[in-house]
Design a protein around this motif. Structure first.
Motif, short mmCIF file in Angstrom:
data_model
loop_
_atom_site.label_atom_id
_atom_site.label_comp_id
_atom_site.label_asym_id
_atom_site.label_seq_id
_atom_site.Cartn_x
_atom_site.Cartn_y
_atom_site.Cartn_z
N THR A 32 1.23 -0.77 -0.15
CA THR A 32 -0.29 -0.12 0.02
C THR A 32 1.10 1.27 -0.08
OG1 THR A 32 0.17 0.24 2.28
CG2 THR A 32 -1.97 -1.11 1.73
N SER A 33 2.20 1.26 -0.17
CA SER A 33 3.48 2.15 -0.32
C SER A 33 2.94 3.16 1.08
CB SER A 33 2.94 2.89 -0.94
OG SER A 33 1.65 3.89 -1.23
N THR A 34 2.33 1.88 2.22
CA THR A 34 2.65 3.28 3.67
C THR A 34 4.01 3.32 3.93
OG1 THR A 34 0.20 2.10 3.93
CG2 THR A 34 1.26 3.55 5.86
N GLY A 35 4.81 2.37 3.98
CA GLY A 35 5.97 2.78 4.90
C GLY A 35 6.16 2.23 6.74
N PHE A 36 4.71 2.24 6.80
CA PHE A 36 5.20 2.18 8.88
C PHE A 36 5.84 0.86 8.58
CE2 PHE A 36 1.25 3.69 9.69
CZ PHE A 36 1.23 5.16 10.16
N GLY A 37 6.58 0.62 10.03
CA GLY A 37 7.41 -0.24 9.96
C GLY A 37 7.82 -0.94 11.70
N ILE A 38 7.39 -2.21 11.61
CA ILE A 38 7.71 -2.65 13.12
C ILE A 38 8.45 -3.99 13.26
CG2 ILE A 38 5.55 -3.27 13.72
CD1 ILE A 38 5.07 -5.64 13.04
N ASP A 39 9.69 -4.08 11.83
CA ASP A 39 11.26 -4.28 11.80
C ASP A 39 11.21 -4.01 10.50
OD1 ASP A 39 13.18 -6.14 12.38
OD2 ASP A 39 11.64 -8.26 11.73
N ASP A 40 12.88 -4.77 10.83
CA ASP A 40 13.88 -4.01 9.29
C ASP A 40 13.80 -4.50 7.68
OD1 ASP A 40 15.52 -2.65 7.50
OD2 ASP A 40 17.14 -2.65 8.16
N PHE A 41 12.62 -4.62 6.96
CA PHE A 41 12.89 -5.70 6.20
C PHE A 41 14.22 -6.25 5.32
CE2 PHE A 41 10.58 -2.27 3.62
CZ PHE A 41 11.54 -2.29 2.34
N SER A 42 14.40 -5.06 4.78
CA SER A 42 16.15 -4.99 4.35
C SER A 42 16.82 -5.88 5.06
CB SER A 42 16.34 -3.25 4.24
OG SER A 42 17.28 -3.44 4.88
N VAL A 43 16.72 -6.16 6.11
CA VAL A 43 17.48 -7.57 6.59
C VAL A 43 17.59 -9.02 6.69
CG1 VAL A 43 19.21 -5.79 7.64
CG2 VAL A 43 17.62 -6.81 8.39
N TRP A 44 16.18 -9.00 5.86
CA TRP A 44 15.14 -10.40 6.40
C TRP A 44 16.11 -11.26 4.97
CZ3 TRP A 44 9.39 -9.68 6.15
CH2 TRP A 44 9.18 -8.44 7.52
#
Length: 494
Positions: free
Chosen positions: A328-340
Motif C-alpha cells: 500500500t506504499s504506507t511504509g510503517f515499520g515494526i522490523d527492518d525488512f531490508s535485512v530479512w
C-alpha cells in the motif's frame, strides 16, 4: 506585441489568468491548512506558533497576489489548464510546506523541501532523525500534509468550496491516479469530490478512535490515523509503530492500510449499499487481496524456515504487517525488512511497484494495470494457438478499450525509462547500485523505506541526490504524464 509572438501562442493571457486565479484559490485554502498545527503549537506551548503564523501569512499573501488581480476572469477550463494547474499546485504546496520546517526546526532548503514533498506525495521517506524530540506541532504538521496529499488537495478544494468555481473534470483527471480517470461516483464532479472527502474523513475518524482504544494517546491516535488511511507512513516516533509494541495496534494499522489501498469508489459503493459485495465484485480488489495473501504466505514461510522468527505466529505477525505496509506504499515499520533473509527484501520492493488499486491513496503502478496486461497476455497466448481467435479484453464485465490498453503500455514503458534515468543519475552522483535502485523504487512508488543506505532514512543522502529523489516522488504521485506532458512542445502549441 503582435499576437503571433510565440509566447502568446503558447500561453494566452486570458488562460494565464485562469491558471493564476485557480492556483491562487488553492494556495489561500492551503494557508487554512496551517491553522490546525498553529492551534497545536498554542495548545502545547511548544514555541512554534510564531513560525506557523509566519508561514500561514506567506502562503496567504502568495495566494491573494495570484487570486485578487484575476477575480473577474471566468473561462472554461481546458485539459491543458488542468495539467498546468495541478503540476504548479503540487510544486507550490511542496515549497510552502517546507517553510515551517526551515524556520521552525532549522532544516536546510534541500532537507525541508524533500520532507515536504515526501509528505504531500505520501511517500513517507524522511531526513529527520530524532522525531521523539520534535515539537508536537511540527509532528502534527507532517502528519496533516500526508493526509491532505492522500486524498489530493484538488479533491478537497472541489468538495469544500465548489462555489468558487475551481471544480472540473480536468483537474480531477490530472491529479487522480489510475488509467480510468473519467469514472465518477455521481453525475456532478463536485458531488463526487464531496462524497470522497466525507468517506475519507469518516474512515480516518474510525481509525483514530480504534487507535485510542488500543492504547495510543489521543495525539498519537489522531496523528497516526492521518498517515494510515492516507498510506503515508510518517510517524511521531523514530521507531514507527514498533514504538508501541502492540499486536492490537498493528492489527488496526494493517486493516486500515489495506482499506487505504482499495479504491475509494468501491468503498463508496459498500457504504451506499451497506454490503461488502462490491469488494468481491471488483476484479481489481480481488487481485489486490490475492497478491497480499500470496506474499504474506511466502514471507511467513521464509521467515520461519530460515529461523528469522521463532514461531509461525511471530513470522505471520511481521509478514502480514510489513506486506500490507509495503504494497500500500504506507511504509510503517515494526522490523527492518531490508535485512530479512533470501528473496524477501527484493520481493517486497517489487510488490511496491504493483501498489494498491486505482483511486486509492496507495502508490505504485496500480493493480488494475497489471490485471489489464495479464488479460492481454492471456489473449495473445490463445492467439498463438488459434490465430483467427477474436476476443474482447474484459476486466469483470467492462470491455477495455484499445485506447486504454495503449495508455497502459505507454505508462509502463515511460515508468521503466524514467526509473532507469533516475537510477543512473543517482549512481553518477556517487550512490551505490543497490541504494540507488531502492531509493528510486521507494520514491517513484511513494513507499518510504528503501534499500542499502536509505533503508532507514535519507538523512545521509547528498543534497543533489535529495533533489532528484524529490522530483521522483512528484512524478510517481502524479503518475509521470501530468508533469512530463508539460515538457512536450506540442502541449504548448495546441
Amino acid at each position: 506585441m503582435s499576437t503571433d509572438h510565440p509566447s502568446v501562442r503558447m500561453f494566452p493571457r486570458m488562460q494565464a489568468a485562469l491558471v493564476a486565479r485557480t492556483l491562487g484559490i488553492f494556495l489561500v485554502l492551503f494557508s487554512a491548512a496551517l491553522l490546525p498545527p498553529l492551534a497545536v503549537a498554542l495548545l502545547y506551548s511548544d514555541g512554534e506558533a510564531d513560525h506557523f503564523a509566519l508561514s500561514l501569512l506567506v502562503s496567504l499573501a502568495v495566494g491573494l497576489m495570484l487570486w485578487l488581480p484575476t477575480l473577474k476572469y471566468h473561462q472554461a477550463m481546458r485539459n491543458h489548464d488542468g495539467f498546468v494547474i495541478v503540476a504548479m499546485l503540487w510544486v507550490a504546496m511542496s515549497l510552502l510546506g517546507s517553510l515551517p520546517l526551515m524556520i521552525g526546526i532549522g532544516l536546510d532548503p534541500a532537507d525541508a523541501v524533500f520532507e515536504s514533498v515526501s509528505a504531500f506525495t505520501t511517500t513517507g521517506a524522511t531526513v529527520i532523525v530524532g522525531l521523539d524530540d520534535l515539537p508536537p506541532s511540527i509532528l502534527f504538521f507532517r502528519q496533516e500534509m500526508q493526509w491532505l496529499g492522500g486524498i489530493g488537495f484538488v479533491v478537497s478544494a472541489i468538495a469544500l468550496l465548489p462555489m468558487l468555481g475551481v471544480g472540473g473534470m480536468q483537474l480531477m483527471r490530472a491529479e487522480t491516479p489510475g488509467p480510468m480517470k473519467d469514472d465518477k461516483l455521481t453525475p456532478r464532479i463536485a458531488h463526487t469530490a464531496r462524497a470522497l472527502w466525507i468517506l475519507y474523513l469518516s474512515i480516518t475518524s474510525v481509525c483514530a478512535l480504534l487507535y485510542w482504544i488500543a492504547g495510543m494517546t489521543p495525539f498519537d491516535a489522531i496523528a497516526h490515523s492521518l498517515t494510515t488511511v492516507s498510506t503515508g507512513g510518517f510517524s511521531t516516533h523514530d521507531a514507527s509503530l514498533a514504538y508501541f509494541d502492540s499486536l492490537f495496534i498493528e492489527g488496526i494499522a494493517t486493516v486500515f492500510m489495506l482499506i487505504g489501498g482499495i479504491s475509494f469508489s468501491v468503498h463508496y459503493l459498500v457504504w451506499q449499499r451497506i454490503s461488502l459485495r462490491p469488494y468481491w465484485d471488483s476484479p481489481e480488489v480481488r487481485a489486490f487481496l490475492a497478491v497480499v495473501l500470496g506474499v504474506v504466505l511466502i514471507a511467513t514461510l521464509v521467515l520461519y524456515l530460515e529461523g528469522a522468527k521463532a514461531s509461525p505466529g511471530e513470522a505471520l505477525r511481521y509478514s502480514a504487517f510489513t506486506v500490507a505496509s509495503v504494497i500500500t506504499s504506507t511504509g510503517f515499520g515494526i522490523d527492518d525488512f531490508s535485512v530479512w533473509p533470501t528473496l524477501l527484501p527484493m520481493l517486497l520492493i517489487f510488490i511496491s511497484f504493483v501498489g494498491g488499486c486505482a483511486g486509492s491513496t496507495a502508490g505504485g503502478m496500480k493493480v488494475i494495470r497489471f490485471v489489464v496486461l495479464g488479460k492481454q497476455v492471456g489473449i495473445e497466448l490463445r492467439r498463438l494457438v488459434h490465430p483467427s481467435h477474436v476476443q474482447p479484453l474484459l476486466v469483470g464485465r467492462q470491455v477495455i478499450k484499445n485506447r486504454t490498453l495503449e495508455a497502459v503500455w505507454a505508462f509502463f514503458g515511460l515508468y521503466v525509462g524514467t526509473f532507469v534515468v533516475f537510477m543512473m543519475a543517482l549512481m553518477t552522483l556517487g550512490m551505490d547500485a543497490i541504494t540507488a535502485f531502492g531509493s528510486v523504487a521507494t520514491c517513484m512508488n511513494n513507499l518510504g523505506p528503501g534499500l542499502g543506505e536509505t533503508a532507514g532514512n535519507f538523512a545521509t543522502v547528498s543534497d543533489p541526490q535529495k533533489w532528484i529523489c524529490a522530483l521522483a516522488m512528484l512524478l510517481g504521485r502524479l503518475e509521470i504524464f501530468t508533469l512530463l506532458v508539460l515538457l512536450t512542445p506540442g502541449f504548448w502549441r495546441d
